[in-house]
Design an enzyme around this catalytic site. Structure first.
Site: not given
Ligand code: NAD
Length: 426
Positions: A116
């Site tokens: 990470k």
């Molecule tokens: P992103 O940045 O595209 O979206 C994050 C979202 O969460 C946004 O809508 C943001 O406004 C919201 N957010 C941020 N802080 C917040 C808070 N304190 N309370 C409520 N909402 C909040 O990120 P993503 O890629 O969609 O990732 C989201 C989660 O999924 C993370 O935990 C990430 O580690 C996990 N994840 C992502 C992937 C991927 O392929 N992108 C894969 C596995 C896991």
């Protein structure tokens, strides 16, 4: 007095993602009767790099940013893991996320180990030019770890396909030739995979479908609440909506919207990614993120940040099933409370593995310079997710544990086995 101290200690631990990751590993080690010295090896990240680097800003000033890259256990293959741009990125969180990636890759049986990375910054406050400067310099600083055979980054919170494109270009410029396999989640035009953008949400939808069946209801017609409307949250909303589910609430960092009759997801997707998009939606009540997590629903999907359901609000959760699309959204205490209340939790290391599965497909396609149709990518992903869910369910049932522990038993056992077979060098 003692109780107050214990409660404070617990709260401190709940704030440390790495402490939670260690607790989860120790619990799995107990079920596996893991050798203590092997457990000690698995507890520690293999490599941690901290970088402080200057970036030229648009106004001519220079700002110093801090970034991290962590590799956990290398036994099963090259390191793989996302890059996060967020003001609250810490080494503690990056370590935890790297360890979770190790178990995740092992649970779905793809040949990677966990990594990470992250930069402490608010990407929303940077111009596109500043974001590019920051990305190119950060990737140069951590280049001693990154490479298609050693460590392949991917998107996470605050990063996207464009950021991945800059990473690929920067690495390729240093090499003198194009290396698409150095990063995944790239745009399709430069060697990205069809289906990668929606892969995490697609995997979440597949396991939500399986979990609903296990609880005796259908995804079609189920009431779904989603926290987060970024890459994962928006793809999940789209695919759940297409599967016939009724998405009744959704949020971003500013807050959420709620309509018990269902939200117009195609309309919301139309403005997804734009600041204030959710708040501008008219046909719903405005709610806070706290209220959203406590709404009555069939399936709750936390798809934002870690530690949002704790011992303080777990009692108020009224979902039948929680699918952890985010990494670490529940603390261990919350997990216990929810289990006591009969809530079925599909753990992050299974639920959100769809992203890394298609990242693996992307890497394989890049290495072979031979690309697949989207239907093939989606079909292979769905097969891996269904098979992994069923495996986790069976192991959980056999050991009389919840799905999280079932997934940990599989993941930790596979990594422990690989570590033992390889032996300790020299
Ligand atoms: P992103 O940045 O595209 O979206 C994050 C979202 O969460 C946004 O809508 C943001 O406004 C919201 N957010 C941020 N802080 C917040 C808070 N304190 N309370 C409520 N909402 C909040 O990120 P993503 O890629 O969609 O990732 C989201 C989660 O999924 C993370 O935990 C990430 O580690 C996990 N994840 C992502 C992937 C991927 O392929 N992108 C894969 C596995 C896991």
């Amino acid at each position: 007095m003692v109780q107050t101290m214990l409660a404070e200690e617990r709260r401190t631990e709940e704030r440390s993602a790495y402490a939670i990751a260690i607790r989860q590993l120790e619990a799995a080690a107990y079920y596996l009767n893991l050798d203590r010295s092997l457990l000690e090896v698995l507890k520690h990240p293999r490599r941690e790099l901290i970088v402080h680097f200057p970036v030229k800003m648009d106004d001519g000033s220079i700002r110093v940013f801090t970034g991290y890259r962590v590799h956990h256990n290398p036994a099963r293959g090259p390191a793989k893991g996302g890059i996060r741009y967020h003001p609250e990125v810490t080494l503690d969180e990056t370590r935890a996320l790297a360890m979770w990636m190790t178990w995740k890759c092992a649970v779905v049986n793809i040949p990677y180990s966990g990594a990470k990375g992250g930069v402490v910054c608010d990407p929303k406050r940077l111009s596109i030019h500043e974001l590019e400067n920051l990305t190119r310099r950060y990737i140069t600083e951590i280049s001693i770890m990154v490479g298609p055979e050693s460590d392949i980054p991917a998107p996470d919170i605050g990063t996207n396909p464009q950021v991945m494109a800059w990473i690929m270009d920067t690495y390729s410029m240093h090499k003198g030739y194009t290396v698409p396999a150095v990063v995944t989640g790239k745009p399709v035009a430069i060697g990205g995979s069809e289906g990668r953008l929606e892969a995490t949400g697609r995997g979440v939808t597949v396991v939500a479908h399986e979990a609903a069946k296990l609880r005796g209801f259908q995804l079609d017609g189920a009431r779904v609440v989603i926290q987060g409307f970024g890459n994962v949250g928006s793809a999940t909303a789209k695919l759940m909506h297409q599967a016939g589910a009724k998405v009744i609430a959704i949020s971003d960092a500013r807050g959420g919207i709620y309509n018990p009759n269902g939200l117009d997801i195609p309309n919301l997707l139309h403005c997804a990614g734009r600041d204030g998009c959710i708040q501008a939606y008219r046909d719903a009540d405005q709610i806070t993120n706290k209220e959203l997590l406590e709404l009555p629903c069939d399936i709750l999907v936390p798809a934002a940040v870690h530690g949002v359901i704790t011992s303080e609000n777990a009692h108020n959760v009224r979902a039948k099933v929680i699918v952890e699309a985010a990494n670490g959204p529940l603390t261990p205490d919350a997990d216990r409370i929810l289990q006591d209340n009969g809530v079925l939790v599909v753990p992050d290391i299974l639920a959100n593995a769809g992203g890394v599965v298609v990242s693996y497909f992307e890497w394989v396609q890049d290495l072979q310079a031979f690309f697949w149709e989207e239907e093939e990518v989606n079909a292979r992903l769905e097969k891996v997710m269904r098979r992994s869910f069923e495996h986790v369910r069976q192991v959980a049932e056999k050991n009389k544990v919840d799905l999280r522990m079932g997934a940990y038993i599989i993941g930790v056992q596979r990594v422990a086995e690989a570590t033992t077979i390889r032996g300790i060098y020299p």
